[in-house]
Write a protein that holds these residues in place. Sequence first.
Motif, PDB file in Angstrom:
ATOM      1  N   VAL A 113     -66.952 -17.534 -97.299  1.00  0.00           N
ATOM      2  CA  VAL A 113     -67.855 -18.821 -97.520  1.00  0.00           C
ATOM      3  C   VAL A 113     -69.275 -18.063 -97.906  1.00  0.00           C
ATOM      4  O   VAL A 113     -69.546 -16.958 -96.908  1.00  0.00           O
ATOM      5  CB  VAL A 113     -67.715 -19.068 -95.848  1.00  0.00           C
ATOM      6  CG1 VAL A 113     -69.023 -20.493 -95.644  1.00  0.00           C
ATOM      7  CG2 VAL A 113     -66.484 -20.530 -95.398  1.00  0.00           C
ATOM      8  N   LEU A 114     -69.782 -18.603 -98.414  1.00  0.00           N
ATOM      9  CA  LEU A 114     -71.146 -18.168 -99.453  1.00  0.00           C
ATOM     10  C   LEU A 114     -72.153 -19.274 -99.475  1.00  0.00           C
ATOM     11  O   LEU A 114     -71.783 -20.276-100.170  1.00  0.00           O
ATOM     12  CB  LEU A 114     -71.238 -17.593-100.986  1.00  0.00           C
ATOM     13  CG  LEU A 114     -70.351 -16.200-100.849  1.00  0.00           C
ATOM     14  CD1 LEU A 114     -69.816 -15.979-102.065  1.00  0.00           C
ATOM     15  CD2 LEU A 114     -70.984 -14.878 -99.864  1.00  0.00           C
ATOM     16  N   MET A 115     -73.223 -18.915 -98.581  1.00  0.00           N
ATOM     17  CA  MET A 115     -74.348 -20.071 -99.417  1.00  0.00           C
ATOM     18  C   MET A 115     -75.353 -19.999-100.601  1.00  0.00           C
ATOM     19  O   MET A 115     -75.427 -18.831-100.894  1.00  0.00           O
ATOM     20  CB  MET A 115     -75.073 -19.747 -97.502  1.00  0.00           C
ATOM     21  CG  MET A 115     -74.904 -19.784 -96.221  1.00  0.00           C
ATOM     22  SD  MET A 115     -73.624 -20.961 -96.375  1.00  0.00           S
ATOM     23  CE  MET A 115     -74.875 -22.687 -95.720  1.00  0.00           C
ATOM     24  N   THR A 116     -75.172 -21.256-100.711  1.00  0.00           N
ATOM     25  CA  THR A 116     -76.082 -20.707-102.271  1.00  0.00           C
ATOM     26  C   THR A 116     -77.346 -22.450-102.102  1.00  0.00           C
ATOM     27  O   THR A 116     -77.309 -22.905-101.385  1.00  0.00           O
ATOM     28  CB  THR A 116     -75.237 -21.120-103.802  1.00  0.00           C
ATOM     29  OG1 THR A 116     -75.051 -22.470-103.249  1.00  0.00           O
ATOM     30  CG2 THR A 116     -74.599 -20.330-103.064  1.00  0.00           C
ATOM     31  N   THR A 117     -78.365 -21.861-102.929  1.00  0.00           N
ATOM     32  CA  THR A 117     -79.779 -22.848-102.233  1.00  0.00           C
ATOM     33  C   THR A 117     -79.014 -24.373-103.166  1.00  0.00           C
ATOM     34  O   THR A 117     -79.183 -25.409-102.743  1.00  0.00           O
ATOM     35  CB  THR A 117     -81.018 -22.742-103.802  1.00  0.00           C
ATOM     36  OG1 THR A 117     -79.953 -21.900-104.820  1.00  0.00           O
ATOM     37  CG2 THR A 117     -80.739 -21.141-103.169  1.00  0.00           C
ATOM     38  N   LYS A 118     -77.804 -24.512-104.220  1.00  0.00           N
ATOM     39  CA  LYS A 118     -77.659 -25.945-104.352  1.00  0.00           C
ATOM     40  C   LYS A 118     -76.162 -26.031-104.138  1.00  0.00           C
ATOM     41  O   LYS A 118     -75.531 -27.336-104.661  1.00  0.00           O
ATOM     42  CB  LYS A 118     -77.672 -26.281-105.605  1.00  0.00           C
ATOM     43  CG  LYS A 118     -79.397 -26.180-106.381  1.00  0.00           C
ATOM     44  CD  LYS A 118     -79.462 -26.326-108.201  1.00  0.00           C
ATOM     45  CE  LYS A 118     -80.994 -26.642-107.926  1.00  0.00           C
ATOM     46  NZ  LYS A 118     -81.472 -26.883-109.264  1.00  0.00           N
ATOM     47  N   GLY A 119     -75.620 -25.667-103.653  1.00  0.00           N
ATOM     48  CA  GLY A 119     -74.699 -25.320-103.595  1.00  0.00           C
ATOM     49  C   GLY A 119     -73.412 -25.826-104.400  1.00  0.00           C
ATOM     50  O   GLY A 119     -72.094 -25.867-104.233  1.00  0.00           O
ATOM     51  N   SER A 120     -73.676 -24.638-105.282  1.00  0.00           N
ATOM     52  CA  SER A 120     -72.905 -23.743-106.994  1.00  0.00           C
ATOM     53  C   SER A 120     -72.855 -22.996-106.967  1.00  0.00           C
ATOM     54  O   SER A 120     -73.722 -22.336-106.359  1.00  0.00           O
ATOM     55  CB  SER A 120     -73.674 -25.641-107.765  1.00  0.00           C
ATOM     56  OG  SER A 120     -74.901 -24.885-107.504  1.00  0.00           O
ATOM     57  N   MET A 121     -72.247 -22.714-108.102  1.00  0.00           N
ATOM     58  CA  MET A 121     -72.393 -21.491-108.698  1.00  0.00           C
ATOM     59  C   MET A 121     -73.468 -20.635-109.024  1.00  0.00           C
ATOM     60  O   MET A 121     -74.064 -21.239-110.370  1.00  0.00           O
ATOM     61  CB  MET A 121     -70.832 -20.897-109.523  1.00  0.00           C
ATOM     62  CG  MET A 121     -71.181 -19.437-109.875  1.00  0.00           C
ATOM     63  SD  MET A 121     -70.086 -18.096-108.930  1.00  0.00           S
ATOM     64  CE  MET A 121     -68.258 -18.740-108.374  1.00  0.00           C
ATOM     65  N   THR A 122     -73.618 -18.978-109.264  1.00  0.00           N
ATOM     66  CA  THR A 122     -75.033 -19.120-110.040  1.00  0.00           C
ATOM     67  C   THR A 122     -74.489 -17.362-109.978  1.00  0.00           C
ATOM     68  O   THR A 122     -73.572 -16.672-109.930  1.00  0.00           O
ATOM     69  CB  THR A 122     -76.379 -18.225-108.433  1.00  0.00           C
ATOM     70  OG1 THR A 122     -76.073 -18.091-107.848  1.00  0.00           O
ATOM     71  CG2 THR A 122     -76.931 -19.722-108.096  1.00  0.00           C
ATOM     72  N   GLY A 123     -75.313 -16.203-110.835  1.00  0.00           N
ATOM     73  CA  GLY A 123     -74.921 -15.218-111.527  1.00  0.00           C
ATOM     74  C   GLY A 123     -74.960 -14.042-110.207  1.00  0.00           C
ATOM     75  O   GLY A 123     -73.878 -13.554-110.183  1.00  0.00           O
ATOM     76  N   GLU A 124     -75.355 -14.053-109.287  1.00  0.00           N
ATOM     77  CA  GLU A 124     -75.443 -13.703-108.498  1.00  0.00           C
ATOM     78  C   GLU A 124     -74.213 -13.526-107.069  1.00  0.00           C
ATOM     79  O   GLU A 124     -73.058 -12.889-107.130  1.00  0.00           O
ATOM     80  CB  GLU A 124     -77.167 -13.614-106.980  1.00  0.00           C
ATOM     81  CG  GLU A 124     -77.985 -13.507-108.096  1.00  0.00           C
ATOM     82  CD  GLU A 124     -79.155 -13.095-106.868  1.00  0.00           C
ATOM     83  OE1 GLU A 124     -79.357 -13.603-106.064  1.00  0.00           O
ATOM     84  OE2 GLU A 124     -80.085 -12.764-107.890  1.00  0.00           O
TER      85      GLU A 124
END
Length: 331
Positions: A113-124
Amino acid sequence: MNPAGAQKLNPAIVNDYFNKLDVVLSKLGLKSRPQNIYYMDEKGVRLTLHHKQHVLSKTGAKRVHIVSREHAENVTVVACTNAIGNVIPPVVLFKGVRCRKSFKAGLPPCSRVLMTTKGSMTGEVFVKWIEHFAQYKPPGPTLLIMDGTKCHLDISIVDEAEEHEITLFCLPNSTTHELQPLDKAVFCSFEHYWDQQLLHFREQYPEDPDRKLTKDTFSEVFTPVWGKCMNLSNISNGFRAMGIYPFDRTVIPEEAFAPSSVRHREEEQDVEDNAPLSERLAALSLGSRDSAKMKNKINSPFQELMPSSCKKIKKTISAPRKKAITTEHKS
């Protein structure tokens, strides 16, 4: 189908894609090693029903409703499989900053599980996913096929992939609706099983009919659905239908190119209309006897329809010119 998909899915682009895929598979020696041919894709999952449902009611009832949230939080699931049906443990992307232990509870084994700002894929995040992927892939050179989304294209991603002997291969833009194995064979069944499992999730608590699916309870619906759609038959059929393994450039039917055929004819006509005037005049002047006959045939209907007065005017205009030419010739 959007206009971009209709235009880009044409024989020229698809043939170029298969030519390049053939070169890469041969260079890496993977045509006989399907266990090292992988495809990855992200699946957006809303924490609610994805489709309208049929509701049973008494005969004559005119207003029957099922309550469901219209706007729900979006979660991204990163799926990856190889050509023989082996599945990489999924990575779930939740919107937020802090990851609770309850978010991971109940997910398929070895999930992350990874947390992101928008719940979508990013480069990082994609770099972290490459690290996750490298832990479970077979040893040796590996081909990873994916779409050309912006978040997949970064030098840091390429560097991380090279460290683990992973070759990245992007599908042509706006052609994934016909060239993606997971979209064709896996994600369609995922949609069906998701709604089915979510309804079952609600039925387990009849005292709370408005119970909502949250990050804490996400695994109660997702894990059973993941096990049903990620099976050997669905995955192998997807790779076969897309011509990846066994490699087959003829699997895409001709009717799939039908939306782009109209565009091709329009472009050819535009090329002809936009040709330089000198080229168009040269093409007309290169006519032979056949072109002269055709010219007479084209002009003849207009001559027949031309009034007699106009014919006389035409003769009087052309007569002095012929006389001047003959005079110069005699002198």
